[in-house]
Design a protein around this motif. Sequence first.
Motif, mmCIF file in Angstrom:
data_model
loop_
_atom_site.group_PDB
_atom_site.id
_atom_site.type_symbol
_atom_site.label_atom_id
_atom_site.label_comp_id
_atom_site.label_asym_id
_atom_site.label_seq_id
_atom_site.Cartn_x
_atom_site.Cartn_y
_atom_site.Cartn_z
ATOM 1 N N THR A 1 -2.501 -8.868 4.479
ATOM 2 C CA THR A 1 -3.281 -9.504 3.416
ATOM 3 C C THR A 1 -2.857 -8.921 2.071
ATOM 4 O OG1 THR A 1 -5.072 -7.872 3.610
ATOM 5 C CG2 THR A 1 -5.270 -9.889 4.912
ATOM 6 N N ASP A 2 -3.155 -9.682 1.016
ATOM 7 C CA ASP A 2 -2.769 -9.247 -0.331
ATOM 8 C C ASP A 2 -3.743 -9.856 -1.334
ATOM 9 O OD1 ASP A 2 -0.271 -8.083 -1.998
ATOM 10 O OD2 ASP A 2 -1.028 -9.897 -2.972
ATOM 11 N N ALA A 3 -4.084 -9.101 -2.355
ATOM 12 C CA ALA A 3 -5.111 -9.544 -3.297
ATOM 13 C C ALA A 3 -4.610 -10.582 -4.289
ATOM 14 C CB ALA A 3 -5.670 -8.338 -4.050
ATOM 15 N N ASP A 4 -3.353 -10.460 -4.726
ATOM 16 C CA ASP A 4 -2.885 -11.341 -5.804
ATOM 17 C C ASP A 4 -1.862 -12.378 -5.363
ATOM 18 O OD1 ASP A 4 -0.637 -9.848 -5.389
ATOM 19 O OD2 ASP A 4 -0.599 -8.914 -7.364
ATOM 20 N N ASN A 5 -1.570 -12.455 -4.056
ATOM 21 C CA ASN A 5 -0.639 -13.436 -3.494
ATOM 22 C C ASN A 5 0.788 -13.227 -3.989
ATOM 23 O OD1 ASN A 5 -0.379 -15.437 -1.572
ATOM 24 N ND2 ASN A 5 -0.606 -17.116 -3.019
ATOM 25 N N THR A 6 1.120 -12.050 -4.481
ATOM 26 C CA THR A 6 2.483 -11.659 -4.810
ATOM 27 C C THR A 6 2.871 -10.541 -3.853
ATOM 28 O OG1 THR A 6 2.226 -12.250 -7.121
ATOM 29 C CG2 THR A 6 4.031 -10.747 -6.576
ATOM 30 N N TRP A 7 3.902 -10.784 -3.014
ATOM 31 C CA TRP A 7 4.182 -9.926 -1.869
ATOM 32 C C TRP A 7 5.530 -9.217 -2.037
ATOM 33 C CZ3 TRP A 7 0.583 -10.418 2.286
ATOM 34 C CH2 TRP A 7 -0.315 -11.477 2.152
ATOM 35 N N GLY A 8 5.546 -7.920 -1.752
ATOM 36 C CA GLY A 8 6.794 -7.192 -1.671
ATOM 37 C C GLY A 8 7.381 -6.828 -3.022
ATOM 38 N N ASP A 9 8.391 -5.927 -2.994
ATOM 39 C CA ASP A 9 9.085 -5.538 -4.216
ATOM 40 C C ASP A 9 10.586 -5.787 -4.136
ATOM 41 O OD1 ASP A 9 9.967 -3.598 -2.487
ATOM 42 O OD2 ASP A 9 9.194 -1.884 -3.636
ATOM 43 N N GLY A 10 11.046 -6.427 -3.052
ATOM 44 C CA GLY A 10 12.451 -6.768 -2.927
ATOM 45 C C GLY A 10 13.340 -5.609 -2.566
ATOM 46 N N ALA A 11 12.766 -4.434 -2.332
ATOM 47 C CA ALA A 11 13.569 -3.251 -2.010
ATOM 48 C C ALA A 11 13.390 -2.868 -0.551
ATOM 49 C CB ALA A 11 13.169 -2.085 -2.904
ATOM 50 N N ASN A 12 14.402 -2.198 -0.006
ATOM 51 C CA ASN A 12 14.317 -1.735 1.368
ATOM 52 C C ASN A 12 13.177 -0.725 1.528
ATOM 53 O OD1 ASN A 12 15.504 -1.515 4.120
ATOM 54 N ND2 ASN A 12 15.705 0.619 3.478
ATOM 55 N N TYR A 13 12.521 -0.775 2.683
ATOM 56 C CA TYR A 13 11.371 0.093 2.943
ATOM 57 C C TYR A 13 11.767 1.568 2.906
ATOM 58 C CZ TYR A 13 7.569 2.377 5.456
ATOM 59 O OH TYR A 13 6.554 3.222 5.830
ATOM 60 N N VAL A 14 10.957 2.368 2.223
ATOM 61 C CA VAL A 14 11.144 3.813 2.154
ATOM 62 C C VAL A 14 10.375 4.444 3.295
ATOM 63 C CG1 VAL A 14 10.824 5.902 0.784
ATOM 64 C CG2 VAL A 14 11.441 3.724 -0.333
ATOM 65 N N GLU A 15 11.091 5.001 4.267
ATOM 66 C CA GLU A 15 10.472 5.551 5.463
ATOM 67 C C GLU A 15 9.402 6.575 5.105
ATOM 68 O OE1 GLU A 15 9.624 5.477 9.316
ATOM 69 O OE2 GLU A 15 11.290 4.342 8.464
ATOM 70 N N GLY A 16 8.231 6.425 5.717
ATOM 71 C CA GLY A 16 7.126 7.353 5.487
ATOM 72 C C GLY A 16 6.161 6.907 4.430
ATOM 73 N N SER A 17 6.526 5.877 3.652
ATOM 74 C CA SER A 17 5.624 5.410 2.602
ATOM 75 C C SER A 17 4.635 4.395 3.178
ATOM 76 C CB SER A 17 6.420 4.793 1.458
ATOM 77 O OG SER A 17 7.086 3.623 1.891
ATOM 78 N N SER A 18 3.731 3.940 2.355
ATOM 79 C CA SER A 18 2.709 2.999 2.789
ATOM 80 C C SER A 18 3.336 1.695 3.288
ATOM 81 C CB SER A 18 1.760 2.685 1.630
ATOM 82 O OG SER A 18 0.909 1.590 1.943
ATOM 83 N N THR A 19 2.803 1.170 4.385
ATOM 84 C CA THR A 19 3.297 -0.108 4.912
ATOM 85 C C THR A 19 2.542 -1.292 4.307
ATOM 86 O OG1 THR A 19 1.787 0.068 6.802
ATOM 87 C CG2 THR A 19 4.050 0.902 7.097
ATOM 88 N N THR A 20 1.488 -1.006 3.513
ATOM 89 C CA THR A 20 0.715 -2.094 2.904
ATOM 90 C C THR A 20 0.945 -2.210 1.407
ATOM 91 O OG1 THR A 20 -1.187 -0.606 2.650
ATOM 92 C CG2 THR A 20 -1.090 -1.967 4.652
ATOM 93 N N ALA A 21 1.603 -1.211 0.813
ATOM 94 C CA ALA A 21 1.973 -1.322 -0.597
ATOM 95 C C ALA A 21 3.076 -2.360 -0.759
ATOM 96 C CB ALA A 21 2.429 0.037 -1.117
ATOM 97 N N ALA A 22 3.448 -2.665 -1.996
ATOM 98 C CA ALA A 22 4.456 -3.697 -2.239
ATOM 99 C C ALA A 22 5.751 -3.425 -1.492
ATOM 100 C CB ALA A 22 4.727 -3.810 -3.741
ATOM 101 N N ASN A 23 6.179 -2.154 -1.457
ATOM 102 C CA ASN A 23 7.411 -1.822 -0.757
ATOM 103 C C ASN A 23 7.287 -2.092 0.741
ATOM 104 O OD1 ASN A 23 9.092 0.909 0.536
ATOM 105 N ND2 ASN A 23 10.169 -0.613 -0.689
ATOM 106 N N GLY A 24 6.139 -1.792 1.322
ATOM 107 C CA GLY A 24 5.919 -2.043 2.741
ATOM 108 C C GLY A 24 5.779 -3.515 3.071
ATOM 109 N N GLU A 25 5.338 -4.317 2.089
ATOM 110 C CA GLU A 25 5.191 -5.754 2.313
ATOM 111 C C GLU A 25 6.530 -6.474 2.407
ATOM 112 O OE1 GLU A 25 0.982 -6.886 0.042
ATOM 113 O OE2 GLU A 25 2.917 -7.138 -0.981
#
Length: 809
Positions: A276-300
């Motif tokens: 789920t996402d509050a503003d309907n804008t998903w992800g940051d276009g970057a590869n996932y940083v291992e160990g970081s949040s899976t629900t933040a923009a990077n995790g999306e």
Amino acid sequence: MAIATGRMALSFLAAALAAGTLNARLPQDSLRGEAAAQRLLASRAQLGLDGDHAFLLRGAHTDQLGQAHAHFQQTYKGVKVWGGDVITHTGKDGAELPLTNALLKGIQLNVTPALGSAEALAVVQGDLAPKGAYAYAPTTELVVYPEMAEVVRRAGKATADLNAEDVSRQVLRYTLAYHVHTELENDQDGIKHTDYLVDAHTGAILKTWNTLHTTAATGTGNSQYNGTVSLPTNYTGTTYELRDTTRGTGGSFGNNVVTNMAHAATTSTATGTLYTDADNTWGDGANYVEGSSTTAANGETAAVDAMFGMIKSWDYYKNVHTRNGIDGAGTATYSRVHISNSYDNAFWSDSCFCMTYGDGSSFTTLTALDVAGHEMSHGVCARTANLTYSGESGGLNESNSDIFGTMIEFYARGGSGSTIGNTGGNWTIGEQLATNPLRWMYKPSLDGSSPDAWSSTVGNLDVHYSSGPMNRCFYFLSQGATTSGNTSTTYLPSGMTGIGNDAAARIWFRALSVYMTSSTNYAGARTAAINAAKDLYGAGSAQEQAVWNAFHGINVGAAWTSGSSDTTAPTVSATESGTSGTITFSATASDNVGVTKVEFYVDGALKGSDTTSPYSMTLDSTTLTNASHTLTAKAYDAAGNVGTSTGVSFTVSNATSGAELVLNGGFESGATSWTQTSGVIGTFTGEPAHGGSYDAWMCGYGSAHTDYVYQQIAIPSTATGTLTFWLHVDTAETTTTTAYDTMKVQVLNTSGTVLATLATYSNLNKNTGYTQQSLSLSAYKGQTIRLRFYSVEDSSLQTSFVIDDVSVK
């Protein structure tokens, strides 16, 4: 919902019988399958089988050519025969066509096991020695297992000189065995899907193989970017869900969704948490940083790529191959991302009917577009040929996913409508995950492990390597072979001309869904592809010749020669007479061995045929718009060669007052001019037409289902715009107050947005015959609209909505 307290779900047959005169829908495919089963039982002696054999219907479908196909599993004394399959084929005219026969004969076996299933599981448990829990409880099934040996048909040939057609499989003995399927998915064991065949008398392990349907291979990886994409989401009133409400129904979530595993082993949660996402804008276009949040923009970002892959794969199968989702019935799937920690793989599981993606260690996130298409295609294979995931059939299974993963990439980045196109994609697998691709389809040996051609040992390789020859064969079929370099082969010293992605993919999909069985090997795949090419393009066609040559290019079968078949196409020319009322189409045709049929097409749509010279037909010109049209004729000979005339332009100019705006309103030309969900338009003994032989039958399955049929029409500014049609509604619902199943008559714009619902009918409108309905379209004068009939059925008790003779004048 129509499910009331105490209501029981009925079996398919019980539901049909319970409905009685209310006519619970027996789909035509199932009816034809039942008829085919009876013919098989009656033909057991001719097939070399005795009365201990029977057949279980695995699936049935009617293809775009009007041919019906039913896939049966062979049984012996009620026990499944491993690799024993037969596919029946019936022509559009109802004539029986030759079987695809993989039946096993000479079985004489006691099918009472000495060991119980629990003892077989204990044997597997001892061999597997799991450290953690199973993701799903292991399954066991008693089977008759044919222990096989490969026999060289042409004695004296050196092993290195063998062609795939020089080798045959021979049964040494039949053994009663348990087929055990296990799925370990935990932090202690990792992710392992392993199958066993265990002797049901001695407990000996006869065979074991890895059945994890993966894309990746250890040691390679990199990031994936699809740029800025449009994603279907669902607003709940408080937040947005990564849920596609336009593709797929049912399943675990009701729609296609993406879930977050948050690094957990899949044994800790069955499905994951819906993104789920509050503003309907998903992800940051970057590869996932291992160990970081899976629900933040990077995790999306992984979820964005997974959803994009599902969308494009779903649309490819629907638009190119008219297949409604993975299982052909529109059942929703889902993708799980962020599985475990630094997991270097992606895989499909039939148990959850879902895809799972790791974040990678040597890889970056494994949600590349061709990877997503690859995984969904494993599910398609499981519900068509169901190629066993070991030996040569396992290599074909893996290659099938590579082929369609590649075609999905071409389609998503360069195709449109039902056209795949030949630009936008590439001929490597997972190239966006790593510096080096996982596989090179045009030259498989570039990975250092995959062979470029078939040999007698190819079935001994891991399926990700034994897939190589078929990948290369498909490349040759589509793109051709050169005389030097990585796209050449010594088997085709002069090279060959390819037929393009569209024809190659359609041939391969038909081969998979119509002619391949669970035990098909490379030689069998060649036969299946040749049959598919003949069906689609005619015997001796350039497409059939290309299939022969492409397989020869990987050492499977002979190349095409002039003596392979009659390849001379008939010559044909066409003429048209008349501009209004009844018009006439005529053709002259000739061939070296004789013309069998001439078909007449207007603007590419088949209007009729004639089998006797002089070839002609008449047509009511009011079924065409007042405009210029093009007539072409196609002439066929006995070998299936097709000659096509040059186009002949003609004009229709009927009086506009009272002119018919709906084309093929009586459905007598099948689906011509209409867009439909699969199987809606046809001839049905259970729901006869109001006029003629064809009608449009929506829903009537007694389970959650959606059907539609629509046509785009232009309404003149001076028209009154009155829509009439005949409607028949029958139902097994007994309520007189609640509308459980509905059909809406809707007006949409040309982009597919609903402008209005003109009327809604339901199970409450049931009637004993047809009644004519009349609705006004005057609000849409001067507009081009889509007129759509849209029906939705709930999960219990059937309602059938049947329409015919649709008219707008």
